[in-house]
Design a protein around this motif. Sequence first.
Motif, PDB file in Angstrom:
ATOM      1  N   LEU A  58       0.822  -1.209   0.000  1.00 54.49           N
ATOM      2  CA  LEU A  58       0.000   0.000   0.000  1.00 54.49           C
ATOM      3  C   LEU A  58       0.860   1.266   0.000  1.00 54.49           C
ATOM      4  O   LEU A  58       0.334   2.381   0.119  1.00 54.49           O
ATOM      5  N   ASP A  59       2.188   1.087  -0.097  1.00 51.26           N
ATOM      6  CA  ASP A  59       3.155   2.195  -0.133  1.00 51.26           C
ATOM      7  C   ASP A  59       3.138   3.031   1.144  1.00 51.26           C
ATOM      8  O   ASP A  59       3.510   4.214   1.128  1.00 51.26           O
ATOM      9  N   LEU A  60       2.743   2.424   2.244  1.00 45.65           N
ATOM     10  CA  LEU A  60       2.634   3.168   3.499  1.00 45.65           C
ATOM     11  C   LEU A  60       3.980   3.327   4.198  1.00 45.65           C
ATOM     12  O   LEU A  60       4.223   4.338   4.866  1.00 45.65           O
ATOM     13  N   VAL A  61       4.844   2.330   4.071  1.00 44.05           N
ATOM     14  CA  VAL A  61       6.157   2.412   4.716  1.00 44.05           C
ATOM     15  C   VAL A  61       6.990   3.513   4.061  1.00 44.05           C
ATOM     16  O   VAL A  61       7.614   4.337   4.744  1.00 44.05           O
ATOM     17  N   GLU A  62       6.991   3.533   2.735  1.00 44.22           N
ATOM     18  CA  GLU A  62       7.693   4.602   2.010  1.00 44.22           C
ATOM     19  C   GLU A  62       7.064   5.952   2.326  1.00 44.22           C
ATOM     20  O   GLU A  62       7.769   6.968   2.463  1.00 44.22           O
ATOM     21  N   PHE A  63       5.739   5.986   2.450  1.00 46.43           N
ATOM     22  CA  PHE A  63       5.034   7.227   2.763  1.00 46.43           C
ATOM     23  C   PHE A  63       5.490   7.789   4.104  1.00 46.43           C
ATOM     24  O   PHE A  63       5.592   9.011   4.275  1.00 46.43           O
ATOM     25  N   LEU A  64       5.782   6.897   5.048  1.00 51.55           N
ATOM     26  CA  LEU A  64       6.272   7.332   6.365  1.00 51.55           C
ATOM     27  C   LEU A  64       7.739   7.733   6.332  1.00 51.55           C
ATOM     28  O   LEU A  64       8.257   8.270   7.318  1.00 51.55           O
ATOM     29  N   GLY A  65       8.413   7.444   5.203  1.00 59.68           N
ATOM     30  CA  GLY A  65       9.832   7.768   5.104  1.00 59.68           C
ATOM     31  C   GLY A  65      10.715   6.760   5.806  1.00 59.68           C
ATOM     32  O   GLY A  65      11.874   7.068   6.131  1.00 59.68           O
ATOM     33  N   LEU A  66      10.186   5.552   6.039  1.00 63.34           N
ATOM     34  CA  LEU A  66      10.919   4.536   6.785  1.00 63.34           C
ATOM     35  C   LEU A  66      11.424   3.428   5.869  1.00 63.34           C
ATOM     36  O   LEU A  66      10.882   3.198   4.785  1.00 63.34           O
ATOM     37  N   GLU A  67      12.437   2.733   6.329  1.00 64.48           N
ATOM     38  CA  GLU A  67      12.874   1.500   5.696  1.00 64.48           C
ATOM     39  C   GLU A  67      12.009   0.361   6.232  1.00 64.48           C
ATOM     40  O   GLU A  67      11.551   0.414   7.384  1.00 64.48           O
ATOM     41  N   PRO A  68      11.771  -0.677   5.422  1.00 67.15           N
ATOM     42  CA  PRO A  68      10.965  -1.809   5.902  1.00 67.15           C
ATOM     43  C   PRO A  68      11.459  -2.384   7.213  1.00 67.15           C
ATOM     44  O   PRO A  68      10.658  -2.771   8.076  1.00 67.15           O
ATOM     45  N   GLU A  69      12.768  -2.437   7.395  1.00 66.32           N
ATOM     46  CA  GLU A  69      13.344  -2.996   8.629  1.00 66.32           C
ATOM     47  C   GLU A  69      12.896  -2.200   9.851  1.00 66.32           C
ATOM     48  O   GLU A  69      12.583  -2.777  10.906  1.00 66.32           O
ATOM     49  N   ALA A  70      12.846  -0.895   9.721  1.00 63.24           N
ATOM     50  CA  ALA A  70      12.448  -0.041  10.850  1.00 63.24           C
ATOM     51  C   ALA A  70      10.969  -0.235  11.180  1.00 63.24           C
ATOM     52  O   ALA A  70      10.588  -0.310  12.354  1.00 63.24           O
ATOM     53  N   PHE A  71      10.136  -0.328  10.147  1.00 66.51           N
ATOM     54  CA  PHE A  71       8.703  -0.520  10.408  1.00 66.51           C
ATOM     55  C   PHE A  71       8.435  -1.917  10.954  1.00 66.51           C
ATOM     56  O   PHE A  71       7.516  -2.115  11.751  1.00 66.51           O
ATOM     57  N   LEU A  72       9.234  -2.893  10.547  1.00 72.02           N
ATOM     58  CA  LEU A  72       9.090  -4.249  11.083  1.00 72.02           C
ATOM     59  C   LEU A  72       9.295  -4.260  12.590  1.00 72.02           C
ATOM     60  O   LEU A  72       8.602  -4.984  13.309  1.00 72.02           O
ATOM     61  N   GLN A 176       7.551  10.764  12.876  1.00 70.06           N
ATOM     62  CA  GLN A 176       8.506  11.862  13.007  1.00 70.06           C
ATOM     63  C   GLN A 176       9.706  11.746  12.073  1.00 70.06           C
ATOM     64  O   GLN A 176      10.695  12.465  12.228  1.00 70.06           O
ATOM     65  N   CYS A 177       9.637  10.867  11.092  1.00 69.20           N
ATOM     66  CA  CYS A 177      10.766  10.706  10.176  1.00 69.20           C
ATOM     67  C   CYS A 177      10.912  11.955   9.283  1.00 69.20           C
ATOM     68  O   CYS A 177       9.924  12.402   8.680  1.00 69.20           O
ATOM     69  N   PRO A 178      12.091  12.522   9.193  1.00 70.55           N
ATOM     70  CA  PRO A 178      12.288  13.741   8.383  1.00 70.55           C
ATOM     71  C   PRO A 178      11.918  13.562   6.905  1.00 70.55           C
ATOM     72  O   PRO A 178      11.509  14.524   6.252  1.00 70.55           O
ATOM     73  N   SER A 179      12.056  12.334   6.392  1.00 67.62           N
ATOM     74  CA  SER A 179      11.757  12.111   4.972  1.00 67.62           C
ATOM     75  C   SER A 179      10.316  11.667   4.728  1.00 67.62           C
ATOM     76  O   SER A 179       9.971  11.243   3.625  1.00 67.62           O
TER      77      SER A 179
END
Length: 460
Positions: A58-72, A176-179
Motif C-alpha cells: 500500500l506504499d505506506l512504509v515509504e510514505f512514512l519515510g521509513l525502511e521496511p526494517e524499521a517498520f518491522l 517523526q521521520c524527516p523524509s
Amino acid sequence: MEKRDSREILFKNKTRAQEKFRSLMEDRSEAECNLDFNPWELTPGDLCGVVLTLFCKLDLVEFLGLEPEAFLDFILAVETKYLCNPYHSFHHAVDVCNFLYYSLSELGISYCLSQEDILTLMISGLCHDIGHPGVNNLYQINAKTQIALDFDGVSVLENYSCRLTSELIASFKLFQCPSSKCTTSESTLKEWITENILATDMAFHFSQLADISNILEEWPSTAPRSFCPNDSGIVSGCEEELVAEPLRRKLCKLLLHAADISNAVRPWTLCKSWSDLVVSEFFHQGDLERVNNLPISPNMDRINANQPQIALDFEELIVRPYFEFLADFIPTCCVFLENLSENRKEWLELKSLVPSAARRDSVDGALTKAKRVSFASGTVLVPARFREDARHFSSDFSNGFGRRAFSRTASLLRNSDKRKGFLPGQVKGFGKLLDDKHIVTAESLASALELLSIESPTVS
C-alpha cells in the motif's frame, strides 16, 4: 496468559518475518491477501512478515519515510503486546489487516481515501485489540478491574488499546521521520487512530449502521461510487477530488468495524474455525464469572448457550444488516453476502443436530424490550424493533435485493429524520403492515410499497 517477551523469541520472530516478507514481495503473491487467508497456519514471525508486506504494497512504509526494517520493529513490538487469547490475539489483528487490505485493493475502496486515511486505518486495524485480556468490557465493569476504573467504564478495552497504541507510536517516533511524505500533523494522525479504534466498541454498532445509511445520502454524486476497477485497473471517477475529510473519516470507521465483524462472511471452514475460538473465549469468561459470583454474560454460559445459535444470532442481528447496507454503498461488497448466505445454511444444519433440550430459537423470545447480546467484538444492546425486523427478512428473503430494500425502507420510514417526503399515513401504514407480519418476503414488501404509493428504494 501473557506472552514471553524474550530476546530469543523476538530474534526468531524477526528472522521469520524477514523471510516471509522477502518471499511475498519477490513473487508478488496475493495468496496471503484474500478472503481465504488463514492466519493460524502461520507462525507469529510469519504474521509479522505478512503485515509488513501489506503496508509496503500500500506504499505506506515509504510514505512514512521509513525502511521496511524499521517498520518491522514496530510490528514486532505490537505483536508482543497482544496476549495469547483464543480469539482476541495477534492472529485476529493480522486477519483484520488482511480484510482491510482486501477491501482497499481488491474492492477499490482505496481510491476514495487519502494516503493518511489508509495509513491510520491500517495501523488501527493492527492495534485495535492490543492488550485485550480475553474478557470483555462487561466483565471489566462488573469485576471493577483497574482498567475499568481507569476509563470510568466507558469503552474500557478500546480506550486501553488506544493508550497502548499511542505509547508504541511515541516510542518508535513513527510519525517523526524527516523524509516522511505525510503532511498531516502527528497529533491529528493519533486522533484519527483513536477514533477508529473506539468505533470498534460494539456499543456503537447501531450508530455505525445509521452512519452507513447517512453516508449514502451525503456522498457527493461526483465522487467515486462504483469502487470497481476497469480492465486497466483504474476506478471509474477516481480522477475526481477526494470527498471532504469528515466523510472519509466516517468511511474509515465503518470499514474497520466491518473488518472486525467479518469472520461470518469468510468461507465456511474459516468461519467455523473463528467461531470455535469465539465460544472458547466466551465460555472461559463465563467460567470466571461463575467462580467470582459475577453475573454470567449473555452467550457465555457453557451450560445453556449453544454455538450454532450464537452464530445465527450474530449473522441475523449484526453482520447481515451491516453488510447489506455496506453493499448498498459499495456494490463490490456483495461478495461478502454470498459467503454469509452459504454459512447460514451450514449453521442451520448444525443447529438441527443440537439436542432439543439444549436448543433455543433465537434472542427474539421477548420482543417488548431491548436485549443485551454478546458477540466476539463485544456486548451490544439490540433494540426490540430491530430484532423483529431482522427476524422477518433474514428468515424468508431469498435474495439480496429483498433484504436490502426491506432494511433501507424500514430504516427510512422509522427514522424521524428521514421521513421527509412521506405522508404520515404512509409511515403509519408501513409500520402497521410490519407489526401485523404482512411484510415477510421481497414480494410482500413490493406489494406493500405499491399499496401505500411509496417508491421502492434503489438497490444496487
